[in-house]
Design a protein around this motif. Sequence first.
Motif, PDB file in Angstrom:
ATOM      1  N   ALA A 125      39.771  25.243  27.729  1.00  0.00           N
ATOM      2  CA  ALA A 125      39.402  26.186  26.557  1.00  0.00           C
ATOM      3  C   ALA A 125      38.314  25.883  25.769  1.00  0.00           C
ATOM      4  O   ALA A 125      37.670  26.648  25.461  1.00  0.00           O
ATOM      5  N   ASP A 126      38.028  24.548  25.897  1.00  0.00           N
ATOM      6  CA  ASP A 126      36.745  24.263  25.277  1.00  0.00           C
ATOM      7  C   ASP A 126      35.560  24.491  26.045  1.00  0.00           C
ATOM      8  O   ASP A 126      34.690  25.256  25.457  1.00  0.00           O
ATOM      9  N   LEU A 127      35.575  24.503  27.452  1.00  0.00           N
ATOM     10  CA  LEU A 127      34.678  25.067  28.347  1.00  0.00           C
ATOM     11  C   LEU A 127      34.450  26.556  27.992  1.00  0.00           C
ATOM     12  O   LEU A 127      33.278  26.997  28.036  1.00  0.00           O
ATOM     13  N   ALA A 128      35.585  27.306  27.953  1.00  0.00           N
ATOM     14  CA  ALA A 128      35.401  28.784  27.959  1.00  0.00           C
ATOM     15  C   ALA A 128      35.015  29.193  26.579  1.00  0.00           C
ATOM     16  O   ALA A 128      34.029  29.878  26.565  1.00  0.00           O
ATOM     17  N   LEU A 129      35.386  28.511  25.634  1.00  0.00           N
ATOM     18  CA  LEU A 129      35.213  28.995  24.204  1.00  0.00           C
ATOM     19  C   LEU A 129      33.863  28.720  23.934  1.00  0.00           C
ATOM     20  O   LEU A 129      33.388  29.309  22.718  1.00  0.00           O
ATOM     21  N   CYS A 130      33.097  27.831  24.366  1.00  0.00           N
ATOM     22  CA  CYS A 130      31.613  27.493  23.998  1.00  0.00           C
ATOM     23  C   CYS A 130      30.704  28.328  24.733  1.00  0.00           C
ATOM     24  O   CYS A 130      29.470  28.224  24.417  1.00  0.00           O
ATOM     25  N   GLN A 131      31.188  29.461  25.524  1.00  0.00           N
ATOM     26  CA  GLN A 131      30.386  30.440  26.287  1.00  0.00           C
ATOM     27  C   GLN A 131      29.991  31.322  25.256  1.00  0.00           C
ATOM     28  O   GLN A 131      31.039  32.114  24.465  1.00  0.00           O
ATOM     29  N   ASP A 132      28.684  31.666  24.892  1.00  0.00           N
ATOM     30  CA  ASP A 132      28.344  32.769  24.098  1.00  0.00           C
ATOM     31  C   ASP A 132      28.387  34.292  24.755  1.00  0.00           C
ATOM     32  O   ASP A 132      28.612  35.161  24.083  1.00  0.00           O
ATOM     33  N   ASP A 133      28.194  34.047  26.173  1.00  0.00           N
ATOM     34  CA  ASP A 133      28.218  35.419  26.834  1.00  0.00           C
ATOM     35  C   ASP A 133      29.651  35.863  26.965  1.00  0.00           C
ATOM     36  O   ASP A 133      30.603  35.085  27.750  1.00  0.00           O
ATOM     37  N   ALA A 193      31.060  35.749  30.687  1.00  0.00           N
ATOM     38  CA  ALA A 193      31.078  34.424  31.134  1.00  0.00           C
ATOM     39  C   ALA A 193      32.288  33.906  30.608  1.00  0.00           C
ATOM     40  O   ALA A 193      33.163  33.046  31.310  1.00  0.00           O
ATOM     41  N   ARG A 194      32.770  34.257  29.167  1.00  0.00           N
ATOM     42  CA  ARG A 194      33.974  33.543  28.524  1.00  0.00           C
ATOM     43  C   ARG A 194      35.187  34.190  29.278  1.00  0.00           C
ATOM     44  O   ARG A 194      36.073  33.335  29.682  1.00  0.00           O
ATOM     45  N   GLY A 195      35.128  35.342  29.536  1.00  0.00           N
ATOM     46  CA  GLY A 195      36.322  36.116  30.286  1.00  0.00           C
ATOM     47  C   GLY A 195      36.653  35.845  31.431  1.00  0.00           C
ATOM     48  O   GLY A 195      37.917  35.202  31.765  1.00  0.00           O
ATOM     49  N   ALA A 196      35.608  35.240  32.086  1.00  0.00           N
ATOM     50  CA  ALA A 196      35.621  34.757  33.784  1.00  0.00           C
ATOM     51  C   ALA A 196      36.464  33.146  33.392  1.00  0.00           C
ATOM     52  O   ALA A 196      37.362  33.055  34.242  1.00  0.00           O
TER      53      ALA A 196
END
Length: 210
Positions: A177-185, A188-191
């Motif tokens: 979750a940390d890896l995903a939520l730090c994505q601004d795009d 990319a976050r959805g993926a």
Amino acid sequence: MMAVPVRARAKRRSARQSRAQQTVQRILDAAAARLAADGLVAVTTTRLAADTGLAVGSLYQYFADRDAVLLALHQRRMAALAEMLDGDLARLPARAGWETVVDHLIDHFLAAVTEEPGYVALIRFVASRRRHDDPLAVIGALEAPIAVALRRIAAGLPPAEFDVVLRVAATMLSALADLALCQDDVKARGAMLYELRFAMKGYLARFASR
């Protein structure tokens, strides 16, 4: 001097504990409001003391520092999430499969961390604590909602194995979750959130049939 009866001492101690718990919740309420209104950087012990009418020194009687307040706020949020998830899973039809349970867990978690203003920043902050300072406290906060789901998925696991699976699942959810939520795009976050769901199901599938 007349001795104070044991029952009277216990009553006074209980009253003090109740007042202390109320003060802790007042501090956490102020932290949540400040986080939502002004962001993570605005949550300071000085501002929280002003928001609650406490002296800064008094606030330190309840929390060692700002980081402790933020971690406690995260723990409270995850405890509330566990309660909501428990009620939601209780309403699922008996025929609902274990994958549906995992979907509900992840949906509730993502809603809890993305729909409340400022909470993504808090999640990223506590993730940094996981890496450096207090990993078990951070992971432990996530164990409450995951335990609710895991009891539905693998109720037959022996207690010792249940605890191990719970700790691994909480670590996975926290890290991914940390890896995903730090994505601004957004794409990319959805993926990455899709991969989080897939990874959790892949791990828990081993225990679903037990």
